[in-house]
Design a protein around this motif. Structure first.
Motif, short mmCIF file in Angstrom:
data_model
loop_
_atom_site.label_atom_id
_atom_site.label_comp_id
_atom_site.label_asym_id
_atom_site.label_seq_id
_atom_site.Cartn_x
_atom_site.Cartn_y
_atom_site.Cartn_z
N LEU A 151 0.86 -1.19 0.00
CA LEU A 151 0.00 0.00 0.00
C LEU A 151 0.88 1.23 0.00
CD1 LEU A 151 -1.55 0.50 3.58
CD2 LEU A 151 0.54 -0.79 3.13
N ASP A 152 0.31 2.40 -0.30
CA ASP A 152 1.10 3.63 -0.30
C ASP A 152 1.72 3.83 1.09
OD1 ASP A 152 -0.04 3.89 -2.78
OD2 ASP A 152 -1.12 5.74 -2.34
N GLY A 153 2.98 4.22 1.13
CA GLY A 153 3.60 4.43 2.44
C GLY A 153 4.95 5.11 2.35
N LYS A 154 5.36 5.68 3.46
CA LYS A 154 6.65 6.34 3.60
C LYS A 154 7.52 5.55 4.56
CE LYS A 154 8.84 10.69 5.03
NZ LYS A 154 9.74 10.07 6.04
N LEU A 155 8.71 5.19 4.10
CA LEU A 155 9.64 4.44 4.95
C LEU A 155 10.12 5.33 6.09
CD1 LEU A 155 11.38 1.83 5.30
CD2 LEU A 155 13.15 2.99 3.96
N VAL A 156 9.99 4.84 7.32
CA VAL A 156 10.44 5.61 8.48
C VAL A 156 11.58 4.94 9.22
CG1 VAL A 156 8.25 6.81 8.79
CG2 VAL A 156 8.63 4.64 9.97
N LYS A 157 11.69 3.60 9.09
CA LYS A 157 12.72 2.92 9.88
C LYS A 157 13.00 1.54 9.32
CE LYS A 157 13.64 1.70 14.75
NZ LYS A 157 13.07 1.76 16.12
N ARG A 220 25.66 -8.19 5.81
CA ARG A 220 25.53 -9.03 6.99
C ARG A 220 26.51 -8.57 8.06
NH1 ARG A 220 24.42 -13.88 3.16
NH2 ARG A 220 22.16 -14.00 3.35
N ARG A 221 26.03 -8.49 9.29
CA ARG A 221 26.83 -7.99 10.40
C ARG A 221 26.51 -8.79 11.65
NH1 ARG A 221 23.38 -4.23 8.59
NH2 ARG A 221 25.02 -2.85 7.84
N LYS A 222 27.23 -8.52 12.73
CA LYS A 222 27.04 -9.27 13.97
C LYS A 222 25.99 -8.64 14.89
CE LYS A 222 31.66 -11.32 14.15
NZ LYS A 222 32.91 -11.48 14.95
N ASN A 223 25.79 -7.33 14.76
CA ASN A 223 24.91 -6.63 15.68
C ASN A 223 23.67 -6.08 14.96
OD1 ASN A 223 26.77 -6.91 17.89
ND2 ASN A 223 28.00 -5.30 16.93
N VAL A 224 22.61 -5.87 15.73
CA VAL A 224 21.40 -5.26 15.19
C VAL A 224 21.71 -3.83 14.76
CG1 VAL A 224 19.07 -4.48 15.76
CG2 VAL A 224 19.89 -6.69 16.61
N GLN A 225 21.23 -3.45 13.59
CA GLN A 225 21.43 -2.08 13.12
C GLN A 225 20.08 -1.45 12.79
OE1 GLN A 225 22.81 -0.96 9.09
NE2 GLN A 225 24.51 0.06 10.11
N GLU A 226 19.82 -0.29 13.39
CA GLU A 226 18.61 0.47 13.11
C GLU A 226 18.96 1.71 12.29
OE1 GLU A 226 16.30 1.48 16.50
OE2 GLU A 226 16.22 -0.59 17.28
N LYS A 227 18.10 2.03 11.33
CA LYS A 227 18.27 3.24 10.53
C LYS A 227 16.92 3.94 10.44
CE LYS A 227 20.88 3.36 6.89
NZ LYS A 227 21.48 3.12 5.55
N THR A 228 16.93 5.26 10.57
CA THR A 228 15.69 6.02 10.41
C THR A 228 15.77 6.85 9.13
OG1 THR A 228 16.60 7.81 11.78
CG2 THR A 228 15.24 6.15 12.89
N PHE A 229 14.61 7.11 8.55
CA PHE A 229 14.52 7.81 7.27
C PHE A 229 13.51 8.94 7.40
CE2 PHE A 229 15.84 3.49 6.58
CZ PHE A 229 16.78 3.54 5.56
N ASP A 230 13.95 10.16 7.11
CA ASP A 230 13.08 11.33 7.21
C ASP A 230 12.77 11.95 5.85
OD1 ASP A 230 13.04 11.22 10.03
OD2 ASP A 230 15.01 12.18 10.09
N ASP A 231 13.53 11.56 4.83
CA ASP A 231 13.39 12.19 3.52
C ASP A 231 12.14 11.68 2.79
OD1 ASP A 231 13.80 13.08 0.82
OD2 ASP A 231 15.92 13.30 1.29
N GLU A 232 11.41 12.60 2.16
CA GLU A 232 10.20 12.23 1.43
C GLU A 232 10.48 11.36 0.22
OE1 GLU A 232 6.99 12.57 2.07
OE2 GLU A 232 7.48 13.47 3.99
N LYS A 233 11.73 11.31 -0.22
CA LYS A 233 12.03 10.48 -1.41
C LYS A 233 11.85 8.99 -1.12
CE LYS A 233 17.06 9.92 -0.80
NZ LYS A 233 18.39 10.18 -1.39
#
Length: 282
Positions: A151-157, A220-233
């Motif tokens: 569905l339509d959506g904006k990636l945030v994390k 691939r890595r050993k630890n959990v990685q979180e990324k946040t996204f604020d850009d409308e693109k």
């Protein structure tokens, strides 16, 4: 049994799954000339693939096995249901589709797993989906392996959670507890008209990589990685391509309580196609 099936079964038996997954990711991305063409033709024969369903029917143009494996399906064969709240993001088979009860999701035959564990262990990510719904779709090697927006959506994390690479076929989901919280996965959380929506790409044995259109190949890595996204693109329309798997795996979708019902065709064991209704209005 075909040559490819025999080789895969022997390799799985003799080689640790993570090692085999690593090796497969390397070999299938290498141009091997006539051997690549042989593998592609054997794969088509083994899994009874109709090449005419895909945009590029010229087998000789695929220089590596993975170029063929992530081939694009013809868009006219995958119409997007515009009346549905959300559609299936992939071709595959429904593993399960149901309510999230007491923070648990049913895997198969009464085996369940933790919502919080699936999303990486952060309560703020999982609590929004408590008492909501989920749909789990298994992709066999024969399926189309590109992933599209439901569905339509904006990636945030995104949350990348390292893990094992156990097979996710019928045999394993029927007896291995917490299978989907043990395997490597990429959690993608979007803001949509029905609120937060999570799409989880679960790795498995021989999955060479998980890829997204915004970040490329997941490292691939050993630890959990979180990324946040604020850009409308990083905003996508229903049906837009957002990633792909190299080899079979699973996609799990989560949405919050009272934001839509599971479509009646989403029943365990039933094949579904990209674009079919997955969520209908309440």
């Amino acid at each position: 049994m075909s040559l490819i099936s025999t080789v895969l079964k022997i390799s799985e038996a003799l080689t640790p799954l993570s090692t085999m997954t690593y090796l497969s990711s390397k070999l299938t991305d290498v141009p091997l000339g006539k051997f690549t063409q042989f593998l592609i033709k054997e794969f088509i024969k083994t899994y009874k693939i109709d090449i005419n369903e895909y945009e590029n029917t010229d087998l000789s143009s695929y220089k590596t096995f993975n170029e063929f494996f992530i081939r694009k399906v013809r868009s006219d064969l995958r119409p997007i249901n515009e009346n549905a709240v959300a559609v299936s993001p992939v071709d595959g088979t429904v593993g399960q589709a149901d309510k999230i009860i007491a923070g648990r999701l049913i895997q198969a035959k009464g085996i369940d797993y933790s919502l919080n564990g699936l999303l990486g262990g952060n309560a703020s990510d999982s609590e929004v989906f408590e008492d909501g719904n989920f749909a789990c779709i298994y992709l066999s090697p024969a399926n189309y392996h590109r992933i599209h927006m439901p569905l339509d959506g904006k990636l945030v994390k995104t949350i990348h959670i390292p893990g094992k690479h156990f097979p996710v076929g019928k045999r394993n989901i029927s007896y291995m507890p917490d299978l989907y919280t043990k395997n490597e996965r990429l959690v993608c959380i979007f803001e949509t008209k029905i609120g937060p929506f999570a799409l989880i790409m679960v790795g498995a044995a021989l999955v060479g990589s998980i890829n997204t259109v915004w970040d490329g190949t997941v490292i691939r890595r050993k630890n959990v990685q979180e990324k946040t996204f604020d850009d409308e693109k990083f905003t996508y329309k229903k049906g837009d391509e957002i990633g792909h798997f190299k080899y079979g795996s699973t996609v799990i979708c989560l949405w919050k309580k009272d934001s839509g019902n599971i479509a009646p065709e989403f029943v365990p064991g039933k094949p579904v196609l990209l674009g079919q209704a997955m969520i209908n209005e309440n």
